[in-house]
Design a protein around this motif. Sequence first.
Motif, PDB file in Angstrom:
ATOM      1  N   LYS A 546      48.068 -23.334 -52.335  1.00  0.00           N
ATOM      2  CA  LYS A 546      49.272 -23.122 -51.390  1.00  0.00           C
ATOM      3  C   LYS A 546      49.498 -21.696 -51.111  1.00  0.00           C
ATOM      4  CE  LYS A 546      51.746 -27.501 -51.652  1.00  0.00           C
ATOM      5  NZ  LYS A 546      53.121 -28.213 -51.970  1.00  0.00           N
ATOM      6  N   ARG A 547      49.426 -20.873 -52.308  1.00  0.00           N
ATOM      7  CA  ARG A 547      49.725 -19.348 -52.111  1.00  0.00           C
ATOM      8  C   ARG A 547      48.524 -18.746 -51.443  1.00  0.00           C
ATOM      9  NH1 ARG A 547      47.514 -15.815 -55.418  1.00  0.00           N
ATOM     10  NH2 ARG A 547      46.913 -17.453 -56.852  1.00  0.00           N
ATOM     11  N   VAL A 548      46.959 -19.379 -51.965  1.00  0.00           N
ATOM     12  CA  VAL A 548      45.897 -18.610 -51.143  1.00  0.00           C
ATOM     13  C   VAL A 548      45.801 -18.916 -49.928  1.00  0.00           C
ATOM     14  CG1 VAL A 548      43.511 -18.545 -51.394  1.00  0.00           C
ATOM     15  CG2 VAL A 548      44.856 -18.134 -53.458  1.00  0.00           C
ATOM     16  N   GLN A 549      46.106 -20.325 -49.561  1.00  0.00           N
ATOM     17  CA  GLN A 549      45.700 -20.796 -48.176  1.00  0.00           C
ATOM     18  C   GLN A 549      47.076 -20.845 -47.724  1.00  0.00           C
ATOM     19  OE1 GLN A 549      43.988 -24.823 -47.821  1.00  0.00           O
ATOM     20  NE2 GLN A 549      42.773 -24.565 -49.503  1.00  0.00           N
ATOM     21  N   SER A 550      47.253 -19.595 -46.961  1.00  0.00           N
ATOM     22  CA  SER A 550      48.661 -19.077 -46.689  1.00  0.00           C
ATOM     23  C   SER A 550      49.113 -19.987 -45.355  1.00  0.00           C
ATOM     24  CB  SER A 550      48.663 -17.697 -46.185  1.00  0.00           C
ATOM     25  OG  SER A 550      47.570 -17.522 -45.316  1.00  0.00           O
ATOM     26  N   GLY A 551      48.106 -20.627 -44.610  1.00  0.00           N
ATOM     27  CA  GLY A 551      48.530 -21.536 -43.460  1.00  0.00           C
ATOM     28  C   GLY A 551      48.426 -22.927 -43.589  1.00  0.00           C
ATOM     29  N   TRP A 552      48.530 -23.232 -44.923  1.00  0.00           N
ATOM     30  CA  TRP A 552      48.443 -24.823 -45.067  1.00  0.00           C
ATOM     31  C   TRP A 552      49.318 -25.584 -44.527  1.00  0.00           C
ATOM     32  CZ3 TRP A 552      51.905 -27.754 -47.671  1.00  0.00           C
ATOM     33  CH2 TRP A 552      53.134 -27.169 -48.094  1.00  0.00           C
ATOM     34  N   ALA A 553      50.698 -24.994 -44.619  1.00  0.00           N
ATOM     35  CA  ALA A 553      51.654 -26.017 -44.058  1.00  0.00           C
ATOM     36  C   ALA A 553      51.646 -26.129 -42.519  1.00  0.00           C
ATOM     37  CB  ALA A 553      53.085 -25.232 -44.332  1.00  0.00           C
ATOM     38  N   THR A 554      50.932 -25.470 -41.750  1.00  0.00           N
ATOM     39  CA  THR A 554      50.770 -25.866 -40.343  1.00  0.00           C
ATOM     40  C   THR A 554      49.508 -26.146 -39.998  1.00  0.00           C
ATOM     41  OG1 THR A 554      50.550 -23.389 -40.009  1.00  0.00           O
ATOM     42  CG2 THR A 554      52.923 -24.713 -39.768  1.00  0.00           C
ATOM     43  N   ASP A 555      48.474 -26.461 -40.966  1.00  0.00           N
ATOM     44  CA  ASP A 555      47.173 -26.794 -40.768  1.00  0.00           C
ATOM     45  C   ASP A 555      47.011 -28.129 -40.603  1.00  0.00           C
ATOM     46  OD1 ASP A 555      44.251 -26.842 -40.603  1.00  0.00           O
ATOM     47  OD2 ASP A 555      43.990 -25.689 -42.587  1.00  0.00           O
ATOM     48  N   PHE A 556      46.621 -28.746 -39.431  1.00  0.00           N
ATOM     49  CA  PHE A 556      46.017 -29.968 -39.435  1.00  0.00           C
ATOM     50  C   PHE A 556      44.548 -30.149 -38.644  1.00  0.00           C
ATOM     51  CE2 PHE A 556      50.748 -29.594 -39.148  1.00  0.00           C
ATOM     52  CZ  PHE A 556      51.239 -30.578 -40.025  1.00  0.00           C
ATOM     53  N   GLN A 557      43.926 -29.283 -38.789  1.00  0.00           N
ATOM     54  CA  GLN A 557      42.589 -29.041 -38.329  1.00  0.00           C
ATOM     55  C   GLN A 557      41.620 -30.250 -38.817  1.00  0.00           C
ATOM     56  OE1 GLN A 557      40.677 -26.835 -36.234  1.00  0.00           O
ATOM     57  NE2 GLN A 557      42.932 -26.166 -35.691  1.00  0.00           N
ATOM     58  N   TYR A 558      41.939 -30.488 -39.929  1.00  0.00           N
ATOM     59  CA  TYR A 558      40.847 -31.651 -40.508  1.00  0.00           C
ATOM     60  C   TYR A 558      41.470 -33.206 -40.523  1.00  0.00           C
ATOM     61  CZ  TYR A 558      38.957 -27.395 -41.978  1.00  0.00           C
ATOM     62  OH  TYR A 558      38.316 -25.923 -42.029  1.00  0.00           O
ATOM     63  N   SER A 559      42.700 -33.226 -39.940  1.00  0.00           N
ATOM     64  CA  SER A 559      43.272 -34.558 -39.740  1.00  0.00           C
ATOM     65  C   SER A 559      43.458 -34.910 -38.069  1.00  0.00           C
ATOM     66  CB  SER A 559      44.483 -34.433 -40.515  1.00  0.00           C
ATOM     67  OG  SER A 559      45.359 -33.655 -40.096  1.00  0.00           O
ATOM     68  N   LEU A 560      44.361 -34.280 -37.682  1.00  0.00           N
ATOM     69  CA  LEU A 560      44.437 -34.615 -36.280  1.00  0.00           C
ATOM     70  C   LEU A 560      43.890 -33.395 -35.342  1.00  0.00           C
ATOM     71  CD1 LEU A 560      48.468 -34.963 -36.364  1.00  0.00           C
ATOM     72  CD2 LEU A 560      46.655 -36.639 -36.522  1.00  0.00           C
ATOM     73  N   GLY A 561      43.339 -32.346 -35.870  1.00  0.00           N
ATOM     74  CA  GLY A 561      42.426 -31.557 -35.045  1.00  0.00           C
ATOM     75  C   GLY A 561      43.158 -30.371 -34.220  1.00  0.00           C
ATOM     76  N   PHE A 562      44.128 -29.713 -34.931  1.00  0.00           N
ATOM     77  CA  PHE A 562      44.938 -28.808 -34.275  1.00  0.00           C
ATOM     78  C   PHE A 562      45.770 -27.891 -35.334  1.00  0.00           C
ATOM     79  CE2 PHE A 562      47.643 -32.347 -33.582  1.00  0.00           C
ATOM     80  CZ  PHE A 562      48.967 -31.774 -34.035  1.00  0.00           C
ATOM     81  N   THR A 563      46.238 -26.820 -34.991  1.00  0.00           N
ATOM     82  CA  THR A 563      47.073 -26.045 -36.084  1.00  0.00           C
ATOM     83  C   THR A 563      48.411 -25.758 -35.066  1.00  0.00           C
ATOM     84  OG1 THR A 563      45.379 -24.815 -37.189  1.00  0.00           O
ATOM     85  CG2 THR A 563      47.539 -23.872 -37.318  1.00  0.00           C
ATOM     86  N   LEU A 564      49.641 -25.923 -35.962  1.00  0.00           N
ATOM     87  CA  LEU A 564      50.949 -25.789 -35.241  1.00  0.00           C
ATOM     88  C   LEU A 564      51.287 -24.473 -35.694  1.00  0.00           C
ATOM     89  CD1 LEU A 564      52.763 -27.913 -33.928  1.00  0.00           C
ATOM     90  CD2 LEU A 564      53.840 -28.138 -36.067  1.00  0.00           C
ATOM     91  N   SER A 565      51.721 -23.764 -34.259  1.00  0.00           N
ATOM     92  CA  SER A 565      52.342 -22.658 -34.589  1.00  0.00           C
ATOM     93  C   SER A 565      53.687 -22.571 -34.927  1.00  0.00           C
ATOM     94  CB  SER A 565      52.297 -21.764 -33.112  1.00  0.00           C
ATOM     95  OG  SER A 565      53.276 -22.139 -32.428  1.00  0.00           O
ATOM     96  N   SER A 566      54.360 -21.446 -35.382  1.00  0.00           N
ATOM     97  CA  SER A 566      55.669 -21.133 -35.842  1.00  0.00           C
ATOM     98  C   SER A 566      56.919 -21.749 -34.650  1.00  0.00           C
ATOM     99  CB  SER A 566      56.226 -19.996 -36.006  1.00  0.00           C
ATOM    100  OG  SER A 566      55.782 -18.806 -34.932  1.00  0.00           O
ATOM    101  N   SER A 567      56.225 -21.768 -33.392  1.00  0.00           N
ATOM    102  CA  SER A 567      57.082 -22.230 -32.309  1.00  0.00           C
ATOM    103  C   SER A 567      56.782 -23.670 -31.769  1.00  0.00           C
ATOM    104  CB  SER A 567      57.032 -21.362 -31.199  1.00  0.00           C
ATOM    105  OG  SER A 567      55.879 -21.133 -30.626  1.00  0.00           O
ATOM    106  N   ASN A 568      56.036 -24.189 -32.745  1.00  0.00           N
ATOM    107  CA  ASN A 568      55.534 -25.535 -32.407  1.00  0.00           C
ATOM    108  C   ASN A 568      54.739 -25.834 -31.426  1.00  0.00           C
ATOM    109  OD1 ASN A 568      56.875 -26.876 -34.609  1.00  0.00           O
ATOM    110  ND2 ASN A 568      58.766 -27.594 -33.293  1.00  0.00           N
ATOM    111  N   LYS A 569      53.987 -24.699 -30.976  1.00  0.00           N
ATOM    112  CA  LYS A 569      52.675 -24.823 -30.045  1.00  0.00           C
ATOM    113  C   LYS A 569      51.610 -25.383 -30.574  1.00  0.00           C
ATOM    114  CE  LYS A 569      54.196 -23.546 -26.117  1.00  0.00           C
ATOM    115  NZ  LYS A 569      53.660 -22.233 -25.134  1.00  0.00           N
TER     116      LYS A 569
END
Length: 662
Positions: A546-569
């Motif tokens: 989690k420390r190294v993959q800094s964007g893991w918390a918003t990364d849904f690339q390999y499940s739903l196919g997108f990333t979620l921004s801090s503003s939920n875009k």
Amino acid sequence: MTRRLPAAALALLLTSVASTALAHAPQAWTGPQAPAAPTPQNTPLGLPRALPPIPAPTAETYPGVIKYEVDATDVERKIVRVRQTIPVTAGPLVLLYPKFLPGNHAATGPIQLISGVTVTSGATRIDWLRDTIDPNAFHIDVPQGVSEIVVEFQWLTQPDNSTWRVVMTPEMINLQWEKALLYPAGYRSTGITFAPSIRLPEGWKYGVALDTERYENGVATFRPTDLYTLIDSPLFGGAHFQRIEIDPRGEAVHLNIVADEAKNIAPTPEQIAWFENLVTQTDRLFGARPYDRYDFLVAATAKMGGIGLEHHRSSENSVPTDFFTNWGKNMGAVGLLPHEFVHAWNGKRQRPADELTANHNIPTQNTLLWVYEGQTEYWGDVLTARSGLASKEDILVTVAENAAFYDNQPGREWRPLQDVNNHNLLGYRTSNPYSSWMRGTGDYYRESLLIWLDADTLIREATGGKKSLDDFAKGFFGGDDGSWAPRGYTFDDVVAALNAVHPHDWASFLRTRLDASGPDAKAPLDGLARGGYRLTYTDNLTAGEKRVQSGWATDFQYSLGFTLSSSNKLTGIRWGGRAFEADIGPGWELVAVNERAASAEVLRDAVTAAKGTDKPISLLLKNGDRYRTVAFDYHDGLRYPRLERIPGTPDRIGDILSPRRR
């Protein structure tokens, strides 16, 4: 000034033009015709005279020394003021603003930010005319009897990072000389001598890979140098500054740190030791130094724009304000300095022949960026581990991220990696709404890293560990200790150097990976298995991951196919992924998940809860005044990449990341 025609004269002119047009009936179009050369008789409307061609660079040396004075004290208004005193002879002169900037791999000189250009000789003002084809060129007719002109202008640096990066704040400056100078056309950059100086705000200190002759009353005066070296030697200055020697062999390598606040300049003895190890491990890898001195310029800042840019005897590096006080929080920042340091060997002293141009207005080419940037990225990660700046486990996490990204990248179906290299000239790191399909700048860094891992493990396997890509690095990039004269290399040179380490069909090995496209084209992942690992996915990351993959918390690339921004875009929508197939494109905002107010945590919980069930994941989306509810029939849970050891195989990647003892 343009003279306005009286109304009657204008009417007469228009009537005359119309009559002439009617008197000459149009004939059938026969294809494009070359325009007549401008002459005083046929000069295009608005040009007072014909313009001579811009002189091509020759082997001659520009006569005299250009005095170059920079005033960087106007930090509140973010204006850099320049005064150049240029020796001249009577006749036509063309001054150029640098266009193709080193390390940018494209025409990125911000000529749009240069203002207030005036040319004088004594009290007499001399007119200039911008070239009508190349806006980076200024034409001047030097009058008889004039032996020296003064050129003054301003570089209007930017208040925010929306278009160009911030380079001035009340606490610091990043002066890139090439953004704030003009030089005479017709000469090589190495054949023009500048005598530079800079005025800094009171009390500021600075770091730069130039020799200071004196620093008094806020003005630093440097030893005269050629234009190539000047442009290759940026300056970091600031109110909060510290210079730290990190060279175990002497006093040639330093960290020069500026920061928004003094408390952010706080490297620990252990951290300084890691940087000393970086210098030692790099010496052992390449066997020779392509510099007489090297200055890491480091800005710990949240105010100045981000940068990581290589130079021959220095590098520009911006890191988070807590870089030293919260070590390892940002792995990209930790690996930045090793990457840029490696460029002293690969990219500066030894560089692609098609990037060795005579001056900074001749187009560069990028056919070998997969070596220039790709192998530098490889050695940057390797040296990060070998020096102790990061652990082996940290690097394995970043390699897993790379491998997963390219294993799932659909853009390879139409676009080979080689084209990504060549495309860069169209625009420096341009963005696009479907980067997974379009591909982009990062590919010639990170995908090329995988190619070089493939090559390294192949050599190690074939030679029983007696040879490796380390031998290529020493043979190809080393030699001539202390010399920094640039040397060009070609594709054939790379192949020959690899064959000198281990005979193999390296030309086919490389071209197959660089030119692969189509539905069957795969990412270059053979180095993983040969290195003793396989790519897997997990829904439960460790604290270290989690420390190294800094964007893991918003990364849904390999499940739903997108990333979620801090503003939920919804961003980074993967071409052909689940969101894409649900007709979701750029601009949509996540409002609710399963009738709960949206957040990344709520979405992660919903994906986890749907795992192994038949319950869909319901997303309420908003785009402007439109709303949609989309149900995802997805039940495989969160998916994050991980490298897993293959039992019973040699840990060659572990060997690659281990420090060298000699």
